[in-house]
Design a protein around this motif. Structure first.
Motif, PDB file in Angstrom:
ATOM      1  N   GLN A  47     -39.753  13.316 -18.838  1.00 23.54           N
ATOM      2  CA  GLN A  47     -38.457  12.797 -19.272  1.00 23.54           C
ATOM      3  C   GLN A  47     -37.780  12.139 -18.084  1.00 23.54           C
ATOM      4  O   GLN A  47     -37.696  12.722 -16.995  1.00 23.54           O
ATOM      5  CB  GLN A  47     -37.586  13.917 -19.831  1.00 23.54           C
ATOM      6  N   HIS A  48     -37.313  10.906 -18.267  1.00 24.39           N
ATOM      7  CA  HIS A  48     -36.627  10.161 -17.217  1.00 24.39           C
ATOM      8  C   HIS A  48     -35.368   9.553 -17.808  1.00 24.39           C
ATOM      9  O   HIS A  48     -35.402   8.899 -18.852  1.00 24.39           O
ATOM     10  CB  HIS A  48     -37.530   9.059 -16.650  1.00 24.39           C
ATOM     11  N   SER A  49     -34.211   9.759 -17.161  1.00 19.78           N
ATOM     12  CA  SER A  49     -32.948   9.235 -17.671  1.00 19.78           C
ATOM     13  C   SER A  49     -31.915   9.194 -16.558  1.00 19.78           C
ATOM     14  O   SER A  49     -31.693  10.192 -15.864  1.00 19.78           O
ATOM     15  CB  SER A  49     -32.434  10.104 -18.825  1.00 19.78           C
ATOM     16  N   ALA A  50     -31.314   8.024 -16.367  1.00 19.47           N
ATOM     17  CA  ALA A  50     -30.193   7.856 -15.431  1.00 19.47           C
ATOM     18  C   ALA A  50     -30.526   8.388 -14.033  1.00 19.47           C
ATOM     19  O   ALA A  50     -29.709   9.051 -13.404  1.00 19.47           O
ATOM     20  CB  ALA A  50     -28.945   8.555 -15.989  1.00 19.47           C
ATOM     21  N   GLY A  51     -31.707   8.085 -13.569  1.00 18.19           N
ATOM     22  CA  GLY A  51     -32.089   8.507 -12.229  1.00 18.19           C
ATOM     23  C   GLY A  51     -32.611   9.926 -12.135  1.00 18.19           C
ATOM     24  O   GLY A  51     -33.065  10.353 -11.067  1.00 18.19           O
ATOM     25  N   LEU A  52     -32.553  10.676 -13.224  1.00 18.34           N
ATOM     26  CA  LEU A  52     -33.089  12.036 -13.246  1.00 18.34           C
ATOM     27  C   LEU A  52     -34.490  12.037 -13.854  1.00 18.34           C
ATOM     28  O   LEU A  52     -34.812  11.195 -14.698  1.00 18.34           O
ATOM     29  CB  LEU A  52     -32.180  12.944 -14.074  1.00 18.34           C
ATOM     30  N   HIS A  53     -35.282  12.963 -13.423  1.00 20.84           N
ATOM     31  CA  HIS A  53     -36.613  13.087 -14.017  1.00 20.84           C
ATOM     32  C   HIS A  53     -37.005  14.558 -14.067  1.00 20.84           C
ATOM     33  O   HIS A  53     -36.586  15.373 -13.253  1.00 20.84           O
ATOM     34  CB  HIS A  53     -37.655  12.287 -13.226  1.00 20.84           C
ATOM     35  N   ARG A  54     -37.825  14.877 -15.054  1.00 25.26           N
ATOM     36  CA  ARG A  54     -38.453  16.190 -15.118  1.00 25.26           C
ATOM     37  C   ARG A  54     -39.812  16.020 -15.795  1.00 25.26           C
ATOM     38  O   ARG A  54     -39.934  15.285 -16.774  1.00 25.26           O
ATOM     39  CB  ARG A  54     -37.593  17.208 -15.855  1.00 25.26           C
ATOM     40  N   GLU A  55     -40.808  16.662 -15.243  1.00 15.16           N
ATOM     41  CA  GLU A  55     -42.157  16.638 -15.800  1.00 15.16           C
ATOM     42  C   GLU A  55     -42.676  18.064 -15.873  1.00 15.16           C
ATOM     43  O   GLU A  55     -42.305  18.910 -15.061  1.00 15.16           O
ATOM     44  CB  GLU A  55     -43.114  15.797 -14.950  1.00 15.16           C
TER      45      GLU A  55
END
Length: 251
Positions: A47-55
């Protein structure tokens, strides 16, 4: 996420070293991972959104007893300073619960896991992964189809028992095969310019408990005095092919 040419233990050490919560893993899990023979990493969700990411990554190890062990790694930068962090969990639900607590816009959706939870078919997916995992120690050659210790060791015993040639592999080979944790059978085709009609050659590749590989070469044919089916087993491919070519030439 994986580094080429790393051993399973080196990969594990690197994974534990970067995880902020590795101290929370059960001692039993760490002990079992000490016998890892092979390792595979798969991206499960992102998930990537507004400069944030998590995998979320699924790490699978094949152990010396023929079983598999899975760890789930959550990687994200949802921190005050934007630094990337790694967390490890033994259960998929724990990893997805931890990921769900991170501050992400509600409309953002994971690319591989829309529900934010483990796949319903996770067990089947894990089995498929185990059936295709590539052995990496010491020389990656074979993708093994069978992981049960009893299957591999028993297959080696039965292969040697049915071999009729007097120069079949000796007792030292039989002892090694008792430690087999996986095996694969592959038909070996002829050398360029050489055909041996009526003969079939198989490679029986075994993964041993110490991570090494051992191959035996089985020649099947019906060129016996009474025309019955015969199995011969050799320790070297060249020896097996030489026997086939010699028998063919004498027909």
């Amino acid at each position: 996420m994986s580094v080429p040419n790393e051993t399973p233990q080196e990969q594990l050490d690197r994974l534990l070293g970067r995880a902020l919560n590795s101290f929370e893993l059960p001692d039993e899990t760490i002990t079992r991972l000490a016998s890892a023979l092979a390792h595979d990493t798969t991206l499960h969700s992102a998930q990537h959104s507004a400069g944030l990411h998590r995998e979320t990554y699924r790490h699978t190890w094949l152990l010396a007893d023929g079983s598999a062990l899975v760890l789930w790694e959550l990687v994200h930068n949802a921190t005050a300073d934007g630094e990337q962090q790694h967390e490890l969990y033994t259960e998929a639900e724990e990893a997805f619960t931890a990921g769900g607590r991170l501050p992400f816009p509600s409309e953002a959706q994971p690319r591989h896991d829309p529900a934010g939870a483990p796949d319903p078919g996770l067990a089947a997916a894990e089995q498929l992964l185990l059936e295709t995992v590539l052995m990496i120690a010491p020389a990656p050659r074979s993708a093994y189809a069978h992981f049960a210790h009893e299957d591999a060791a028993d297959h080696g015993r039965r292969l040697l028992r049915r071999a009729e040639n007097t120069d079949r592999p000796a007792e030292d080979t039989a002892r090694l095969l008792r430690t087999a944790v996986a095996h694969q059978i592959t038909q070996a085709f002829g050398r360029p310019g050489h055909t041996e009609p009526g003969f079939t050659l198989y490679e029986h590749a075994f993964l041993l408990a110490d991570g090494s590989e051992l191959s035996l070469w089985e020649v099947e044919h019906t060129h016996s005095p009474d025309g019955r089916h015969v199995c011969e087993v050799y320790a070297q491919e060249d020896r097996a092919r030489g026997v086939m070519e010699g028998r063919s030439a004498s027909l």
